[in-house]
Design an enzyme around this catalytic site. Structure first.
Site, short mmCIF file in Angstrom:
data_model
loop_
_atom_site.label_atom_id
_atom_site.label_comp_id
_atom_site.label_asym_id
_atom_site.label_seq_id
_atom_site.Cartn_x
_atom_site.Cartn_y
_atom_site.Cartn_z
N HIS A 39 37.42 39.83 39.82
CA HIS A 39 38.60 39.86 38.97
C HIS A 39 38.87 38.53 38.26
O HIS A 39 39.64 38.47 37.31
CB HIS A 39 39.84 40.31 39.76
CG HIS A 39 40.38 39.29 40.70
ND1 HIS A 39 40.15 39.30 42.05
CD2 HIS A 39 41.17 38.20 40.49
CE1 HIS A 39 40.76 38.30 42.63
NE2 HIS A 39 41.40 37.61 41.70
N ASP A 79 34.77 43.25 44.95
CA ASP A 79 35.46 42.26 44.13
C ASP A 79 34.76 40.89 44.23
O ASP A 79 35.40 39.86 44.46
CB ASP A 79 36.93 42.13 44.54
CG ASP A 79 37.75 41.35 43.51
OD1 ASP A 79 37.26 41.18 42.38
OD2 ASP A 79 38.85 40.90 43.85
N SER A 81 41.84 32.41 44.07
CA SER A 81 40.88 33.51 44.14
C SER A 81 39.45 33.01 43.91
O SER A 81 39.17 32.29 42.95
CB SER A 81 41.21 34.56 43.08
OG SER A 81 42.41 35.21 43.38
#
Length: 409
Positions: free
Chosen positions: A153, A183, A257
């Protein structure tokens, strides 16, 4: 003058008569004992006196139990607690004399030094109809040849990727491959002199073990936070067949992230992925290194991850359905949805079936079943035991499924 040897004159309160004593005291007869005391020989009065004595002694016992006993019990408890605390104090002081707290502090400062050279800050750019946009994230160098692991993402749908190293060098990076199911994404940079991180074993993590999260929260590069492992194998957090996470209380925010989660040996045991809620609330999730490392190797080699495919949406079996089918609570995996023209559909599977076993192995967890299906080689024929309800009752069926290829997203 009155002589002191003369007796004083006494004036009676009433006139002197020869009325018997008994009549002066209500007419009740008294008898004189040798001791000079009078006693009531009435039985009713003796019973009344006995009751009063019993009440008195009862109240005395209650007073003793209510005030005196608790007081002494409290003193005993206080003495025991004080003795325990004193013993703990003595042990703590004795151990602290031998324990060099500075060594722990030094370890806390050495760990970031061992990890930071492998952590990169990521900035992304994309063009839209309304102009251009940008994003940010983190990544970890996993090979000295320039391969970087991050979240899908972070780089999904971007036009360009720029990375910055801990030494201040900036360079571009290309997307080698992505795995939306986990992911994860692999980038490649042409910068040289890189320091790869060391992989750790997420399966060896224990709840309560300390961990550190690295990244660039809100663009604040080379930030590090610490916490503990709150839970392992946390499933069902988000939709998806393969999602299983490490849960920690290390502070993770937007921009973290893709950064590494490391253990006390500075080994990567997870890839920071998401948080619970819109902002940090003490609940953070990371993709375990067990899956991250396997995915990285496949993405680096092939640019994509090929997985086995069945064509169902698995779910836990509701308690009511389990009772209806005669199953133990939690037994089997429910076929919640079935897609047409898929291996499951072609094998005769129906929505509402309960999968009891896959390739001879029983399954009760949708995530574990999905992982087993994904790991099955494409084209293999696999026996599947299902339980199906009908008008005549629940019956078991054995189906043969030809494993397909999971469509890419």
């Amino acid at each position: 003058m009155t002589d002191e040897s003369q007796p004083l004159a006494v004036t009676p309160l009433s006139s002197t008569t020869n009325t018997p004593v008994a009549e002066q005291i209500g007419g009740q007869p008294f008898e004189r004992h040798s001791s000079g005391a009078y006693s009531d020989i009435n039985a009713e009065d003796q019973q009344r006196l006995g009751r009063l004595l019993r009440v008195f002694f009862g109240l005395s016992i209650l007073l003793l139990l209510g005030f005196v006993v608790p007081y002494f019990a409290g003193r005993v408890q206080y003495s025991m607690t004080a003795a325990k605390e004193r013993a703990q104090l003595d042990v703590a002081r004795e151990n602290l004399r031998d324990f060099k707290l500075g060594q722990q502090v030094e370890a806390y400062t050495l760990l970031p030094q061992a990890v930071k050279p492998s952590v990169v800050s990521i900035r992304t750019h994309r063009r839209t109809r309304r102009g251009s946009g940008s994003g940010q994230g983190s990544g970890v160098i996993v090979d000295e040849e320039g391969y970087i692991l991050t979240n899908d993402h972070v780089v999904h749908g971007v036009d360009s990727v720029e990375i910055e190293l801990s030494d201040g060098r900036i360079g571009s990076a290309s997307v080698v491959g992505v795995d939306p199911d986990f992911d994860l994404a692999v980038l490649k940079t042409e910068l040289t002199g890189l320091t790869p991180a060391i992989w750790g074993d997420s399966e060896a993590l224990e709840v309560g073990e300390p961990v550190w999260a690295f990244g660039s929260p809100f663009g604040l590069q080379q930030s590090v936070t610490s916490g503990i492992v709150s839970a392992t194998k946390r499933r069902g957090i988000v939709q998806g067949p393969y999602n299983e996470f490490l849960q920690t209380d290390a502070a993770v925010n937007p921009g973290n992230s893709g950064g590494p989660l490391v253990n006390s040996r500075a080994e990567v045991v997870g890839i920071n992925n998401m948080i619970f809620g819109e902002s940090y609330q003490g609940i953070s999730f990371a993709i375990p290194s067990e899956f991250a490392r396997d995915t990285y190797e496949k993405l680096r080699r092939d640019g994509y991850v090929e997985r086995g495919f069945l064509g169902v949406e698995p779910s836990n079996v509701p308690d009511q359905a389990a009772r209806l089918l005669g199953l133990e609570r939690g037994q089997g995996v429910l076929v919640y949805k079935l897609t047409r023209d898929t291996p499951a559909f072609n094998a005769g599977m129906e929505s509402g079936d309960v999968i009891l076993s896959w390739n001879g192995q029983p399954y009760n967890d949708p995530t574990l079943l999905s992982r087993a299906i994904a790991a099955t080689p494409i084209g293999n024929k696999v026996p599947v035991e299902v339980l199906r309800n009908s008008n005549s009752g629940a019956k078991e069926h054995t189906l043969e499924v030809v494993v397909g290829t999971r469509p890419r997203r």
